[in-house]
Design a protein around this motif. Structure first.
Motif, PDB file in Angstrom:
ATOM      1  N   THR A  70       0.852  -1.187   0.000  1.00  2.84           N
ATOM      2  CA  THR A  70       0.000   0.000   0.000  1.00  2.84           C
ATOM      3  C   THR A  70       0.886   1.234   0.000  1.00  2.84           C
ATOM      4  N   ASP A 124     -15.436   7.160   7.792  1.00  7.69           N
ATOM      5  CA  ASP A 124     -16.712   7.156   7.077  1.00  7.69           C
ATOM      6  C   ASP A 124     -17.601   6.036   7.640  1.00  7.69           C
ATOM      7  N   TYR A 164     -17.751   2.370   6.417  1.00  7.89           N
ATOM      8  CA  TYR A 164     -16.664   1.422   6.675  1.00  7.89           C
ATOM      9  C   TYR A 164     -16.738   0.785   8.061  1.00  7.89           C
ATOM     10  N   GLU A 221      -5.940  10.826   6.217  1.00 10.22           N
ATOM     11  CA  GLU A 221      -6.175  10.971   4.782  1.00 10.22           C
ATOM     12  C   GLU A 221      -5.012  11.699   4.121  1.00 10.22           C
ATOM     13  N   ARG A 264      -6.716  -7.631   4.835  1.00  9.54           N
ATOM     14  CA  ARG A 264      -7.525  -6.434   5.079  1.00  9.54           C
ATOM     15  C   ARG A 264      -7.526  -6.059   6.556  1.00  9.54           C
ATOM     16  N   SER A 316      -3.956   4.910   4.028  1.00 12.18           N
ATOM     17  CA  SER A 316      -5.329   5.411   4.045  1.00 12.18           C
ATOM     18  C   SER A 316      -6.319   4.274   3.838  1.00 12.18           C
ATOM     19  N   VAL A 317      -7.576   4.524   4.190  1.00  5.30           N
ATOM     20  CA  VAL A 317      -8.624   3.517   4.007  1.00  5.30           C
ATOM     21  C   VAL A 317      -8.800   3.202   2.513  1.00  5.30           C
ATOM     22  N   LYS A 318      -8.720   4.212   1.663  1.00  4.81           N
ATOM     23  CA  LYS A 318      -8.881   3.987   0.225  1.00  4.81           C
ATOM     24  C   LYS A 318      -7.801   3.049  -0.311  1.00  4.81           C
ATOM     25  N   GLU A 319      -6.593   3.181   0.198  1.00  2.00           N
ATOM     26  CA  GLU A 319      -5.513   2.296  -0.228  1.00  2.00           C
ATOM     27  C   GLU A 319      -5.795   0.847   0.175  1.00  2.00           C
ATOM     28  N   MET A 349      -8.723  -0.528   0.682  1.00  3.14           N
ATOM     29  CA  MET A 349      -9.803  -1.020  -0.165  1.00  3.14           C
ATOM     30  C   MET A 349      -9.289  -1.337  -1.578  1.00  3.14           C
ATOM     31  N   ARG A 350      -8.310  -0.573  -2.033  1.00  5.14           N
ATOM     32  CA  ARG A 350      -7.789  -0.752  -3.394  1.00  5.14           C
ATOM     33  C   ARG A 350      -7.005  -2.054  -3.554  1.00  5.14           C
TER      34      ARG A 350
END
Length: 563
Positions: A454, A468, A471, A485, A539, A552-555, A557-558
């Motif tokens: 990541t 968020d 999540y 973030e 995860r 980050s959370v987006k990373e 999830m990616r």
């Protein structure tokens, strides 16, 4: 005798940032280094940052100080100065008022800069001051990397046609004569990629442009290059082929080659791959440092539980330890850190690699060569006659390699290798699919580690933010109500990320797991059994690092799957 003039001394004192003692240090330093330019000596021995000095000296001399990073010069302003001039003087045009051109430069003591730029622009020039590094970034952004070399090639005229293979084929790799421009441009592209920490360079001919992209921290970024570069694509592609000893006349077939270069005193190995495309050959370059500082196992980012399990497995006298994950997930880095951990004088370590990505002292590393029949299976068989204690196989790709590796582990050797599966539990069905008997897998495999990379949040600009609500159910439960973030700053090139950090899942094989393997249970059943024994999924490990501000959370999830 003083090395700086009385005028320069008075100017330094007039800035209000240098004491008599500081001026004395500058004088002494320049006296001991008579070849050193005045500005370099002031910055080196004066103890003040370049930006502060330029701002203060600009006030004394009546010169404007400019924040070049926030300047957006118009195309007609850029056109006022040729690339050769801005690179020669490390200067950046910033505005034109109809009669005079304002240009940012870094050296207020070099009077030749204004004269040279005035001749190049054909109009009066006003000098403003800005740090050298910021000017360099702006020049690369608005003119493109290697723009002066491209300009020279186009002026030369021999490179402006589309097919220049005949001329380029005569280039000497080390030449600095007639072909210096094309040599310089390709070198600039590679050096800039190394400076930015890129792992890959992609040179991709399009219909109207030659696109160059760097892969940095796992993501592709377009490189700013001169717009006229498309006219030179054949010359550039042929130059890279010459460097990698490939046939420049063959454009119909994919080819592979290698380039060995030195950048900043460090040996760099580059794997080259060509691919025929609709608009010309696409070339990919993988940058590999032949040597360097290995990441220590304690710095990989393991949780306490995972570290203890991995440390126990790699120190066992026998058995196989597999690292799984897709290409580019950091498997090699992890394996080298494990080898570094167990590389002692009383241990003999042999590795079979394709390619050898890092050179490590104290171990025997063998490069695979399919052209002469030297593959993983043949090398492994030879290893067993070399009295090894530990063996590393770059990848288990087929049944023969798997069986030899298993036999090696069952005869008292510790074996490290990689496997391409989605998660740790998937390694067992994968080996079974290769044709290896489950009872052999259960007896030989000591553990499997899955991993992903990541992007790491930039420590200088990341910000805290509430998690968020969507999540909450995924966070097992959330360790905190806040996460971090990305924002973006100069340090991270406005991306919000700097570097990468791995997330892991570590599966240790015990009696229950062995039984499940022998019964041919599927990956989901084995994973669930491992989770009941304390294993954390990729995860889950990612969520832990997200709450700690590592990524980050987006990373997360990616790079991970919902299991």
């Amino acid at each position: 005798m003083k090395h700086i003039s009385t005028l320069a001394e008075n100017l330094l004192k007039a800035t209000g940032i240098y004491s008599d003692a500081a001026v004395g240090r500058i004088e002494d330093g320049l006296a001991a280094n008579p070849e050193m330019p005045l500005l370099e000596g002031i910055l080196k021995f004066g103890g003040e940052k370049e930006a502060l000095f330029l701002e203060k000296i600009g006030g004394v001399l009546g010169l404007e100080y400019v924040d070049v990073s926030n300047v957006q010069p118009k195309p007609d302003v850029i056109a006022k100065l040729p690339a050769s001039a801005v690179y020669q003087y490390n200067a950046m045009p910033i505005r034109f008022d109809g009669s005079s051109l304002t240009v940012a430069a870094a050296d207020p003591f070099n009077t030749a800069i204004a004269d040279g730029l005035r001749l190049a622009a054909g109009c009066p020039v006003r000098i403003a001051l800005a740090p050298a590094e910021e000017i360099d970034k702006a020049v690369k952004k608005f003119y493109g990397v290697g723009a002066e070399a491209v300009e020279k090639m186009l002026e030369d005229g021999r490179y402006s046609v589309d097919d220049m293979d005949g001329a380029i084929s005569k280039i000497d790799v080390g030449a600095e004569g007639e072909e210096a421009s094309i040599v310089k441009f390709v070198n600039r592209i590679i050096a800039e990629a190394d400076r930015q920490g890129a792992t890959d360079i992609h040179i991709e001919p399009q219909e109207t442009e030659l696109r160059i992209r760097y892969r940095i921290d796992g993501m592709l970024h377009k490189v700013d290059v001169p717009p006229q570069l498309n006219r030179l694509k054949s010359a550039i592609i042929s130059r890279i082929k010459v460097m990698s000893n490939l046939d420049i006349a063959e454009k119909r077939l994919p080819m592979d080659g290698r380039i060995g270069i030195r950048i900043g005193g460090e040996d760099i190995d580059i794997r080259v791959s060509t691919m025929p495309g609709a608009w010309g050959e696409s070339i990919s370059l993988r940058i590999l440092a032949k040597s360097g500082n290995f990441v220590k196992m304690k710095d990989l980012g393991f949780s306490e539980r995972d570290f203890e399990v991995v440390d126990k497995i790699i120190r066992r006298p026998n058995g196989i330890f597999l690292v799984t994950g897709p290409t580019g997930s950091g498997k090699s880095t992890s394996l080298y850190s494990f080898l570094h951990e167990v590389n002692t004088m009383d241990v003999r370590i042999l590795t079979a690699e394709d390619p050898i990505e890092y050179q490590m002292d104290g171990i025997i590393q063998v490069q695979m060569n399919k052209d002469i029949g030297l593959d993983f299976a043949r090398t492994l068989r030879a290893f067993l006659r070399q009295d090894p204690d530990k063996i590393m196989v770059g990848e288990i790709r087929d049944r023969e390699t798997a069986e030899i590796a298993i036999n090696a582990s069952l005869t008292g050797h510790r074996v490290f290798s990689t496997l391409h599966t989605n998660d740790a539990a998937g390694a067992f069905p994968r080996l079974t699919d290769m044709g290896v008997e489950p009872f052999l897998i259960a007896s030989a495999v000591a553990g499997v580690m899955g991993q992903r990379l990541t992007r790491r949040l930039c420590p200088k600009c990341m910000k805290q933010a509430p998690l968020d609500m969507k999540y909450y159910d995924l966070a097992y439960p959330p360790e905190s109500q806040t996460v971090f973030e990305p924002v973006g700053c100069e340090f991270c090139s406005k991306t919000g990320y700097k570097g990468r950090r791995a997330i892991f899942e570590v599966l240790e094989v015990d009696e229950d797991i062995e039984s499940a393997i022998i019964k041919r249970q599927n990956a989901t059943q084995i994973r669930d059994l491992s989770l009941s024994k304390g294993m954390k999924t990729l995860r889950e490990d990612g969520w832990h690092k997200a709450f700690k501000g590592v990524t980050s959370v987006k990373e997360i999830m990616r790079v991970t799957e919902d299991q």
